[in-house]
Design a protein around this motif. Structure first.
Motif, PDB file in Angstrom:
ATOM      1  N   MET A   1       0.826  -1.443   0.028  1.00 15.17           N
ATOM      2  CA  MET A   1       0.047   0.044  -0.017  1.00 15.17           C
ATOM      3  C   MET A   1       1.052   1.278   0.069  1.00 15.17           C
ATOM      4  O   MET A   1       1.648   1.321   0.711  1.00 15.17           O
ATOM      5  CB  MET A   1      -0.874   0.123   1.227  1.00 15.17           C
ATOM      6  CG  MET A   1      -1.905   0.894   1.325  1.00 15.17           C
ATOM      7  SD  MET A   1      -2.876   1.353   2.940  1.00 15.17           S
ATOM      8  CE  MET A   1      -3.585  -0.321   2.882  1.00 15.17           C
ATOM      9  N   SER A   2       0.774   1.852  -1.035  1.00 16.57           N
ATOM     10  CA  SER A   2       1.579   3.274  -1.081  1.00 16.57           C
ATOM     11  C   SER A   2       1.015   4.322  -0.139  1.00 16.57           C
ATOM     12  O   SER A   2       0.010   4.369   0.289  1.00 16.57           O
ATOM     13  CB  SER A   2       1.201   3.911  -2.622  1.00 16.57           C
ATOM     14  OG  SER A   2       0.176   4.269  -2.755  1.00 16.57           O
ATOM     15  N   GLU A   3       1.946   5.182   0.468  1.00 16.69           N
ATOM     16  CA  GLU A   3       1.718   6.357   1.453  1.00 16.69           C
ATOM     17  C   GLU A   3       1.069   7.477   0.744  1.00 16.69           C
ATOM     18  O   GLU A   3       1.287   7.501  -0.564  1.00 16.69           O
ATOM     19  CB  GLU A   3       3.103   6.701   2.106  1.00 16.69           C
ATOM     20  CG  GLU A   3       3.622   5.601   2.875  1.00 16.69           C
ATOM     21  CD  GLU A   3       2.884   5.592   4.297  1.00 16.69           C
ATOM     22  OE1 GLU A   3       3.083   4.515   4.836  1.00 16.69           O
ATOM     23  OE2 GLU A   3       2.186   6.621   4.624  1.00 16.69           O
ATOM     24  N   PRO A   4       0.120   7.977   1.189  1.00 18.96           N
ATOM     25  CA  PRO A   4      -0.382   9.259   0.513  1.00 18.96           C
ATOM     26  C   PRO A   4       0.647  10.260   0.360  1.00 18.96           C
ATOM     27  O   PRO A   4       1.599  10.401   0.884  1.00 18.96           O
ATOM     28  CB  PRO A   4      -1.581   9.835   1.582  1.00 18.96           C
ATOM     29  CG  PRO A   4      -1.132   9.267   2.850  1.00 18.96           C
ATOM     30  CD  PRO A   4      -0.464   7.911   2.676  1.00 18.96           C
ATOM     31  N   THR A   5       0.269  11.116  -0.396  1.00 19.75           N
ATOM     32  CA  THR A   5       1.360  12.383  -0.971  1.00 19.75           C
ATOM     33  C   THR A   5       1.348  13.216   0.168  1.00 19.75           C
ATOM     34  O   THR A   5       2.177  14.206   0.047  1.00 19.75           O
ATOM     35  CB  THR A   5       1.154  13.073  -2.275  1.00 19.75           C
ATOM     36  OG1 THR A   5      -0.348  13.391  -2.340  1.00 19.75           O
ATOM     37  CG2 THR A   5       1.293  11.975  -3.351  1.00 19.75           C
ATOM     38  N   HIS A   6       0.333  13.422   1.041  1.00 20.85           N
ATOM     39  CA  HIS A   6       0.467  14.360   2.085  1.00 20.85           C
ATOM     40  C   HIS A   6      -0.401  13.737   3.308  1.00 20.85           C
ATOM     41  O   HIS A   6      -1.022  12.868   3.130  1.00 20.85           O
ATOM     42  CB  HIS A   6      -0.390  15.739   1.823  1.00 20.85           C
ATOM     43  CG  HIS A   6      -1.853  15.452   1.143  1.00 20.85           C
ATOM     44  ND1 HIS A   6      -1.973  15.121  -0.292  1.00 20.85           N
ATOM     45  CD2 HIS A   6      -2.877  15.161   1.822  1.00 20.85           C
ATOM     46  CE1 HIS A   6      -3.265  14.771  -0.450  1.00 20.85           C
ATOM     47  NE2 HIS A   6      -3.976  15.129   0.832  1.00 20.85           N
ATOM     48  N   SER A   7      -0.307  13.933   4.387  1.00 18.47           N
ATOM     49  CA  SER A   7      -0.670  13.556   5.660  1.00 18.47           C
ATOM     50  C   SER A   7      -1.845  14.405   6.272  1.00 18.47           C
ATOM     51  O   SER A   7      -1.831  15.740   6.120  1.00 18.47           O
ATOM     52  CB  SER A   7       0.234  13.489   6.746  1.00 18.47           C
ATOM     53  OG  SER A   7       0.880  14.707   7.331  1.00 18.47           O
ATOM     54  N   ALA A   8      -2.980  13.889   6.788  1.00 25.11           N
ATOM     55  CA  ALA A   8      -3.630  14.666   7.353  1.00 25.11           C
ATOM     56  C   ALA A   8      -4.344  14.041   8.901  1.00 25.11           C
ATOM     57  O   ALA A   8      -4.005  12.854   9.026  1.00 25.11           O
ATOM     58  CB  ALA A   8      -5.079  14.637   6.488  1.00 25.11           C
ATOM     59  N   THR A   9      -4.604  14.851   9.787  1.00 27.13           N
ATOM     60  CA  THR A   9      -5.356  14.429  10.875  1.00 27.13           C
ATOM     61  C   THR A   9      -6.992  14.083  10.889  1.00 27.13           C
ATOM     62  O   THR A   9      -7.602  14.479   9.914  1.00 27.13           O
ATOM     63  CB  THR A   9      -5.090  15.687  11.979  1.00 27.13           C
ATOM     64  OG1 THR A   9      -5.964  16.559  11.876  1.00 27.13           O
ATOM     65  CG2 THR A   9      -3.661  15.902  12.068  1.00 27.13           C
ATOM     66  N   LEU A  10      -7.471  13.297  11.938  1.00 26.98           N
ATOM     67  CA  LEU A  10      -8.732  12.779  11.858  1.00 26.98           C
ATOM     68  C   LEU A  10      -9.636  14.334  12.034  1.00 26.98           C
ATOM     69  O   LEU A  10     -10.619  14.189  11.350  1.00 26.98           O
ATOM     70  CB  LEU A  10      -8.953  12.105  12.942  1.00 26.98           C
ATOM     71  CG  LEU A  10     -10.576  11.661  13.330  1.00 26.98           C
ATOM     72  CD1 LEU A  10     -10.894  10.808  12.159  1.00 26.98           C
ATOM     73  CD2 LEU A  10     -10.426  10.658  14.481  1.00 26.98           C
ATOM     74  N   ALA A  11      -8.933  15.066  12.787  1.00 27.12           N
ATOM     75  CA  ALA A  11     -10.019  16.446  12.705  1.00 27.12           C
ATOM     76  C   ALA A  11     -10.038  17.198  11.272  1.00 27.12           C
ATOM     77  O   ALA A  11     -11.159  17.569  11.108  1.00 27.12           O
ATOM     78  CB  ALA A  11      -9.064  17.541  13.635  1.00 27.12           C
TER      79      ALA A  11
ATOM     80  N   PRO B   1      -5.576  11.452  15.816  1.00 27.19           N
ATOM     81  CA  PRO B   1      -4.503  10.853  15.022  1.00 27.19           C
ATOM     82  C   PRO B   1      -4.537  11.022  13.399  1.00 27.19           C
ATOM     83  O   PRO B   1      -5.180  11.771  13.050  1.00 27.19           O
ATOM     84  CB  PRO B   1      -4.976   9.326  15.091  1.00 27.19           C
ATOM     85  CG  PRO B   1      -6.511   9.360  15.410  1.00 27.19           C
ATOM     86  CD  PRO B   1      -6.796  10.838  16.152  1.00 27.19           C
ATOM     87  N   LYS B   2      -3.288  10.515  12.823  1.00 26.45           N
ATOM     88  CA  LYS B   2      -3.356  10.813  11.644  1.00 26.45           C
ATOM     89  C   LYS B   2      -4.237   9.797  10.696  1.00 26.45           C
ATOM     90  O   LYS B   2      -4.506   8.611  11.373  1.00 26.45           O
ATOM     91  CB  LYS B   2      -1.726  10.348  10.998  1.00 26.45           C
ATOM     92  CG  LYS B   2      -0.873  11.644  11.699  1.00 26.45           C
ATOM     93  CD  LYS B   2      -0.836  12.744  10.785  1.00 26.45           C
ATOM     94  CE  LYS B   2       0.292  13.677  11.344  1.00 26.45           C
ATOM     95  NZ  LYS B   2       0.272  15.239  10.697  1.00 26.45           N
ATOM     96  N   VAL B   3      -4.768   9.912   9.634  1.00 27.64           N
ATOM     97  CA  VAL B   3      -5.656   9.215   8.798  1.00 27.64           C
ATOM     98  C   VAL B   3      -4.953   8.739   7.503  1.00 27.64           C
ATOM     99  O   VAL B   3      -4.349   9.741   6.953  1.00 27.64           O
ATOM    100  CB  VAL B   3      -6.947   9.594   8.900  1.00 27.64           C
ATOM    101  CG1 VAL B   3      -7.669   9.660  10.115  1.00 27.64           C
ATOM    102  CG2 VAL B   3      -6.804  11.035   8.173  1.00 27.64           C
ATOM    103  N   ARG B   4      -5.363   7.618   6.844  1.00 29.95           N
ATOM    104  CA  ARG B   4      -4.863   7.278   5.709  1.00 29.95           C
ATOM    105  C   ARG B   4      -5.878   6.477   4.973  1.00 29.95           C
ATOM    106  O   ARG B   4      -6.527   5.626   5.741  1.00 29.95           O
ATOM    107  CB  ARG B   4      -3.388   6.665   5.711  1.00 29.95           C
ATOM    108  CG  ARG B   4      -3.458   5.502   6.685  1.00 29.95           C
ATOM    109  CD  ARG B   4      -1.927   5.015   6.615  1.00 29.95           C
ATOM    110  NE  ARG B   4      -1.684   4.251   5.493  1.00 29.95           N
ATOM    111  CZ  ARG B   4      -0.454   3.557   5.347  1.00 29.95           C
ATOM    112  NH1 ARG B   4       0.525   3.614   6.182  1.00 29.95           N
ATOM    113  NH2 ARG B   4      -0.352   2.650   4.324  1.00 29.95           N
ATOM    114  N   SER B   5      -6.019   6.414   3.657  1.00 29.08           N
ATOM    115  CA  SER B   5      -6.840   5.620   3.070  1.00 29.08           C
ATOM    116  C   SER B   5      -6.616   4.146   2.948  1.00 29.08           C
ATOM    117  O   SER B   5      -5.472   3.841   3.045  1.00 29.08           O
ATOM    118  CB  SER B   5      -7.101   6.127   1.562  1.00 29.08           C
ATOM    119  OG  SER B   5      -8.213   5.297   0.871  1.00 29.08           O
ATOM    120  N   ALA B   6      -7.816   3.190   2.959  1.00 27.55           N
ATOM    121  CA  ALA B   6      -7.222   1.949   2.804  1.00 27.55           C
ATOM    122  C   ALA B   6      -7.114   1.727   1.398  1.00 27.55           C
ATOM    123  O   ALA B   6      -7.046   0.217   1.145  1.00 27.55           O
ATOM    124  CB  ALA B   6      -8.464   1.226   3.553  1.00 27.55           C
ATOM    125  N   ALA B   7      -7.391   2.320   0.430  1.00 28.42           N
ATOM    126  CA  ALA B   7      -7.502   2.207  -1.010  1.00 28.42           C
ATOM    127  C   ALA B   7      -6.086   1.990  -1.278  1.00 28.42           C
ATOM    128  O   ALA B   7      -4.988   2.291  -0.749  1.00 28.42           O
ATOM    129  CB  ALA B   7      -8.135   3.266  -1.494  1.00 28.42           C
TER     130      ALA B   7
END
Length: 267
Positions: free
Chosen positions: A1-11, A261-267
């Motif tokens: 699974m590739s990392e997203p190009t930017h990180s985001a928080t749950l908020a 927390p940080k979030v990331r897509s499961a796709a």
């Protein structure tokens, strides 16, 4: 699974999800109460819904959303005079307002409570803000909700301890009453996005935040939920994150959800 190009928080994910409540609303006043709803309204105006009207929370309509936290008042781009005394006629009673708020409780009918917990009206176990303006708000204009901690003490099994805002409970309807103004739209929590699009306006889950299952949401809810065409709540884009940061230069959003927390897509 590739990392997203930017990180985001749950908020930040919740801010973007909340902003969708204001999409396509037209030229109405978008009111967000609390950091996440307020940033969501500002994000909506600066992206998909520029026709939205916003206030500085004091006396003026503004061309641009006012950032959270300390700021220079001379930086406000005023668009018109709208003191509190005129706000009711211009927006509330006319239905030209959409508010997103965070009550203490919500039940299966969309009835909300922010007045008291437990006990009786005369002797509550916990006294909170009181009903405030919610009786009038909920019968006159659209309302949506944000909850930073989805759990059965918030989404209660029975009726809320005290009804501070009207919902879709048929037992509360009085013959001849006009309930056409009750318009409950979106519910965003730290687990999912829900709406009132189920049978007889039942609450249904429409998207799940990354890593969350429908069963987790149901277990955290005191009443049965309907299952919509479930999708994964979209991650914020780099552009959206930049706008959010500009509206919240002091990072107040980081305190809106526990641990955020940080979030990331499961796709």
């Amino acid at each position: 699974m590739s990392e997203p190009t930017h990180s985001a928080t749950l908020a930040e994910l919740c801010i973007v999800a909340c902003s969708e409540a204001f999409r396509g609303n037209g030229e109405i006043v978008a009111t967000g109460i609390g950091p996440v709803p307020r940033l969501a309204a500002g994000l909506a105006k600066l992206t998909h819904s520029p026709e939205l009207m916003m206030t500085d929370g004091e006396a003026y309509l503004v061309e641009q959303p006012v950032p959270l936290g300390p700021r220079g008042y001379d930086e406000r781009k005023k668009a018109g005079h709208l003191p509190f005394t005129r706000f009711f006629d211009a927006a509330v009673w006319s239905g030209r307002r959409h508010a997103m708020v965070t009550p203490t409780q919500l039940d299966r009918f969309g009835q909300i409570n922010l007045s008291r917990m437990g006990g009786t009206h005369a002797q509550p176990k916990t006294q909170m803000l009181g009903v405030r303006g919610f009786p009038g708000n909920t019968i006159n204009h659209p309302n949506s909700f944000f909850f930073p901690a989805h759990g059965p003490r918030v989404f209660v099994a029975d009726e809320v301890d005290m009804i501070s805002g009207a919902g879709y409970n048929p037992a509360k309807r009085i013959a001849g009453g006009n309930y056409s103004g009750i318009d409950l739209r979106l519910i965003v929590t730290d687990l999912c996005v829900m709406d009132f699009g189920g049978n007889d306006k039942a609450i249904r889950v429409v998207s799940l935040h990354p890593g969350v299952s429908f069963e987790q949401v149901q277990d955290a809810t005191g009443f049965a939920l309907e299952r919509g065409a479930l999708s994964e709540t979209p991650l914020p884009t780099a552009e959206q994150l930049e706008i959010i940061a500009s509206l919240d230069p002091h990072n107040i959003r980081a305190t809106a959800i526990r641990d955020n927390p940080k979030v990331r897509s499961a796709a």
